[in-house]
Structure formats: structure tokens, C-alpha cells
Write an enzyme that holds these catalytic residues in place. Structure first.
Site, short mmCIF file in Angstrom:
data_model
loop_
_atom_site.label_atom_id
_atom_site.label_comp_id
_atom_site.label_asym_id
_atom_site.label_seq_id
_atom_site.Cartn_x
_atom_site.Cartn_y
_atom_site.Cartn_z
N GLU A 193 4.43 105.86 23.29
CA GLU A 193 5.42 104.69 22.95
C GLU A 193 6.14 104.65 23.97
O GLU A 193 6.75 105.52 24.69
CB GLU A 193 6.38 105.30 21.77
CG GLU A 193 5.62 105.56 20.62
CD GLU A 193 6.43 105.82 19.32
OE1 GLU A 193 7.86 105.76 19.47
OE2 GLU A 193 5.95 106.22 18.07
N GLU A 206 5.92 112.91 16.60
CA GLU A 206 7.18 113.72 17.25
C GLU A 206 7.40 114.94 16.27
O GLU A 206 8.77 114.88 15.96
CB GLU A 206 8.15 112.66 17.13
CG GLU A 206 7.85 111.33 17.98
CD GLU A 206 8.92 110.39 18.32
OE1 GLU A 206 9.86 110.28 17.51
OE2 GLU A 206 8.65 109.66 19.42
#
Ligand code: NAG
Ligand code: NAG
Ligand code: NAG
Ligand code: NAG
Length: 490
Positions: free
Chosen positions: A275, A130
Site C-alpha cells: 500500500e 498488518e
């Protein structure tokens, strides 16, 4: 005579071995193909990797994503047929982007040595995690793509270029929609150029675009968000976009990415969800019922292989997450420490049918976990003046995990004495039940009766490492041998 005894014993042995194997294989479950799990280790005492790998096998989980290349973890996957995605932490991106030698070194030490026959099935490397989150203020925008290129080159040179795909796990905030509909999707303006380069690279190398999508966060970040739209079992809100109907935010978000890929000229790049999941505590919407509802709908959807309106067909996803992690940062919210499908100790929390058939059943928990003693730290009964405990609670909660105490959380119904005890116990357990960790200026005491009540669990810490248990099992096996050999010769 001796011969007969030997034969008998050999026979016993075969029965014992057969029985053990039966027990080992007896309760295997299945997981929808394409569905894997994330496994993180930000916990005071993480479960032993060999215990976790057995739990994964028991539940039929064949794909796992981890966040680094810790040899302790990779070792446990040696010789299994579980496919692994490994990660490179963001703090390595700068060095990797500058130095081809460093990238080669990384591949040599972290990948190549595991890739022999019967080694570890590493199939993906996520370079960074991320890295383009807005909260990082652009710190990794210049380094992520060059680091990906260097790792790819290093893998190619090491001969793994075809086997191992290079990608980077991105948060869904790398794209946005100008119209609240998927067709308005495009990459965020501040990273548009670098996203275009990354997408082109993924397309050329047939690597997947890896994106984390969180319907829970849509709900958490916006009080007005229509609750049902975060789940998969209602069409109370439907969005029509170019004759495609969207009844849940997951598909809408996914197709916003599909549109973004189209707009940079690479419509066919495959997408993997890095995720997705629902936390069970730490916020009023993070609870067992919502998690159960979310996973039930999501897994059925995965089993149906319907995909999204723009990308029908099976999907590849990694659930977040396998177990709770009590050291995760709570900056994004207190729910961060409660993403586990299983508790910190590998016990299941709620019914979830990983096969996607929607049956009401518990997943198979971890076996062979060893706990510290049955001891808890609580507030002394004699303490009546609660204004004295305030400082002690702040101290315990600053270091220990009090995220279950907030409004709407699993322990929010405790009175002041109860939540003081809870905080003391959290601190005590994370300090391996040391006597000094249960003092708090004489306010605290150790008890042997479980103070847990009504959905609020006062946990006991587990041993990390688990080597002693393995010793016991080995010794147990040896003991049977000794008995057999002994009886053979008398
Ligand atoms: C992974 O690679 C880095 C960079 O070469 C190295 O410092 C680190 O020790 C490696 N990790 C392992 C587990 O070998
Ligand atoms: C990003 O900027 C904000 C505000 O300037 C600052 O508080 C924060 O620490 C910065 N974060 C990082 C990762 O640099
Ligand atoms: C309770 O403790 C506080 C802080 O130590 C003290 O100021 C207060 O007088 C105490 N109250 C009683 C009723 O003892
Ligand atoms: C404990 O409970 C009291 C009373 O409900 C509340 O005022 C206090 O904030 C709670 N403390 C913590 C640490 O949650």
C-alpha cells in the site's frame, strides 16, 4: 427484394457492432508496469464489481489487491488478464494456524474453484493484513506464520504451489532504525524472532516481502516532519547514509527494510509495496494538491525504474487506494475514508497520469454508475436557534460520515447551518434517501437543488449491484435486433 433488405440490415448491424466496439476501446489509458491498486469495499454502497473491472481496464491497470475472497468480486475478474492478490482477514488466522483441514478447505472454496482456464488470475495470497501492528497488542504474533505455512502446504497439495505466492501484508512499523538512517534498520525487538522465520520462509519460496509504506503518516504523526521529504520533487532535505543520498522518506524507509533483511541473513528477498498513496480529505495535509503532487512524483519515479539506492530497478507496488470507503474505521484518523484516487462513485478527483509520464490529465472514471434521485436533506430555513440542532448533528455524525467537516478539510468553511445540513445529508444518503432519515425532529427537509458549494460536495448515494443497468443495456441490444429483424420482413 427481401434479400436485399436483409443484406442491408446485416450491413447496418456490422456498422452498429463496430461502432460499439470502437466506443468501448476508444479511450484506453496505460499504467506503469508493476503498479497496481488496492480495492476495498468498506462502503455503504460499493461500486458494482463489473463497473470497477471496466474502469480498471480503461485505465490499463493490470494488478489488483483485494482484502478477502468475496465471490461477488472474484466473479467480475473471471476471464480478465488482471492479476489478483487476495487476502485472508486477521480473524481467520487462528483457525488457519491450528487446522490443516481448515486451510485445505479455504484453498478449495476460495482459490481452487477460480483457477480453471479462463478463470481468475490469482497470483498472491496475503495471509493476514498488518497483523503485527502495535495497536493489536501482539494478538496475531503466534498465529500468522503457522497460518502462512498451512496455506502454502494447502496450495502445494492443490497443485498451485508454483503459481500462487504466499505472503503477509505488513505495516512498515515491523522494522525501525536505531540511527534515523536506513543502515540502522532492523526488525522490531518484540517480533524479531517471528520476522526472521517469516523472512526465511519468503526466501525459500521466492515469495515477496509485502510492506505498506506511508509518507503521509510520517507527516501526519509528526508536526516537525519536513514536508518536502514526504514528496519526490525536492532535495531540500538530504540524508547521507554510507554514500547513498536519500531525498525522500519513501526510499529511506524502503532501504531500512533492505538493511533489516540483510541483518537477518536474507539480503535478496524481493520486496513489494502493498500500500502506498495519499488521502485527499479528513486532515489539513490530506488534500487534492498534496495527493496530486505525491502521485505525480511517485509515478514518474516508478516509470523511471530507478528503484531505491540499495535496490535499483523496477518496483512492484499497489497504490492505496482505488475508491473512497465511507465505512472505514477513523481510529487512525479522519483521512482514512478519503484514500481513493477516485471518489466513492468512481469519478476522478484530481489529475494523475498513471503512465508516469507526468502529463496533466484525469484518469478515466467509472461508466454506467446509477445514482439515487437528485435529492438532498438539509436544515430547514425556518430554524434559527442553532442550539436546538446540536443533538441532531451529533446523532447524524455518529452514524454518518462527517470527516469532511474538520479543520482544514473540504467542508470546514461551512457555517453552522451549512455543516448541519451536510451532516443531515450524509445520514440521509447512507439510508438510501428514506423520508424517515430526513426528519431530525422536524429540523430537516428534502430539497432538489444541489447544496454543494466551493469544493464541498454534498454527495448523492449510488445504487450498489448495477444489475438493472445491465438489463437495460441487454434490452437495448435486443431492441436493435428486433428493429432489424422487423424491418427485414416488411
Ligand atoms: C472461504 O473459505 C472459508 C473457510 O473454508 C469458508 O468458510 C468461506 O465460505 C469461503 N469463502 C467462499 C467465498 O467460498
Ligand atoms: C490493546 O491494549 C489497549 C490498552 O491496554 C486496549 O485499549 C486495546 O483495546 C487493545 N487492543 C486490542 C486489539 O486488543
Ligand atoms: C434555543 O434552544 C435552547 C434549547 O432548546 C433553549 O434553551 C433556548 O432558550 C433557545 N433560545 C431561544 C432564543 O429561543
Ligand atoms: C459547524 O460549524 C461551527 C461554526 O464554525 C462549528 O463550531 C462546529 O463545530 C461545526 N460542526 C461540525 C459538526 O463540524
Amino acid at each position: 427484394m427481401a434479400e436485399a433488405k436483409f443484406l442491408m440490415c446485416a450491413f447496418c448491424m456490422i456498422i452498429v457492432i463496430a461502432k460499439c466496439q470502437q466506443e468501448g476501446d476508444g479511450h484506453r489509458s496505460e499504467t506503469v508496469s508493476g503498479v497496481g491498486v488496492n480495492w476495498g469495499l468498506l462502503a455503504t454502497n460499493p461500486l458494482d464489481p463489473s463497473i470497477v473491472v471496466n474502469m480498471l481496464k480503461d485505465n490499463g491497470i493490470k494488478r489488483v489487491k483485494i482484502f478477502d475472497t468475496d465471490p461477488w468480486i472474484l466473479g467480475a475478474f473471471t476471464g480478465t488478464d488482471i492479476e489478483l492478490m487476495v487476502g485472508i482477514p486477521n480473524d481467520q488466522l487462528k483457525k488457519l494456524s491450528h487446522s490443516m483441514d481448515f486451510a485445505k478447505d479455504w484453498v478449495k472454496h476460495n482459490v481452487s474453484k477460480h483457477m480453471h482456464d479462463g478463470g481468475v488470475k490469482i497470483r498472491y495470497v496475503s495471509v493476514g493484513n498488518e497483523a503485527f501492528l502495535k495497536s493489536y497488542n501482539g494478538s496475531y504474533i503466534k498465529t500468522t506464520f503457522p497460518a502462512m505455512q498451512n496455506i502454502q502446504t494447502a496450495l502445494d497439495k492443490a497443485g498451485f504451489g508454483d503459481k500462487i505466492k504466499v505472503t503477509t501484508a505488513l505495516n512498515a512499523d515491523v522494522y525501525e532504525s536505531s540511527s534515523d538512517k536506513p543502515s540502522g534498520g532492523n526488525f522490531r525487538a518484540d517480533i524479531h524472532d517471528v520476522m526472521k522465520q517469516i523472512v526465511q520462509f519468503l526466501d525459500e519460496r521466492k515469495s515477496p516481502f509485502l510492506v505498506n509504506i506511508y509518507p503521509f503518516l510520517s507527516l501526519y504523526q509528526n508536526e516537525d516532519f519536513p514536508q518536502d521529504y514526504a514528496f519526490f520533487d525536492s532535495s531540500s532535505r538530504t540524508i547521507n547514509d554510507n554514500n547513498h543520498q536519500y531525498t525522500n522518506v519513501f526510499e529511506a524507509n524502503f532501504d531500512t527494510l533492505v538493511w533489516s533483511l540483510k541483518k537477518v541473513g536474507h539480503p535478496d528477498v524481493s520486496i513489494m509495496v502493498g500500500e502506498i498513496g495519499w488521502p485527499t480529505d479528513g486532515d489539513k495535509r490530506a488534500n487534492l494538491n498534496n495527493a496530486k503532487r505525491f502521485y505525480n512524483g511517485f509515478l514518474k519515479k516508478m516509470a523511471s525504474k530507478k528503484g531505491s539506492p540499495l535496490r535499483p530497478g523496477p518496483m512492484n507496488v499497489y497504490l492505496f487506494s482505488l475508491v473512497d470507503e465511507n465505512l472505514k474505521s477513523v481510529l487512525p484518523g479522519n483521512f482514512e475514508r478519503h484514500w481513493g484516487i477516485f471518489r466513492y462513485d468512481g469519478k476522478p478527483k484530481f489529475s494523475i497520469d498513471l503512465s508516469g509520464r507526468g502529463e496533466d490529465k484525469m484518469p478515466i472514471g467509472a461508466k454506467g454508475v446509477r445514482y439515487l434521485e437528485n435529492k438532498w436533506c438539509v436544515l430547514r430555513k425556518e430554524v434559527k436557534n442553532m442550539s436546538e440542532v446540536y443533538g441532531a448533528v451529533s446523532y447524524a455524525c455518529a452514524l454518518g460520515d462527517c470527516t469532511s467537516l474538520g479543520t482544514g478539510c473540504s467542508c470546514s468553511n461551512l457555517d453552522v447551518a451549512g455543516n448541519t445540513s451536510f451532516s443531515f445529508n450524509q445520514f440521509f444518503q447512507m439510508n438510501e434517501q428514506s423520508v424517515e432519515a430526513c426528519d431530525f425532529n422536524g429540523l430537516a427537509t428534502i430539497v432538489t437543488q444541489d447544496p454543494s458549494h466551493k469544493g464541498c460536495s454534498f454527495p448523492i448515494e449510488i445504487y450498489s449491484g448495477g444489475t438493472m443497468l445491465k438489463g437495460v443495456i441487454h434490452l437495448g441490444g435486443l431492441f436493435i435486433w428486433f428493429v432489424l429483424i422487423f424491418t427485414t420482413f416488411i
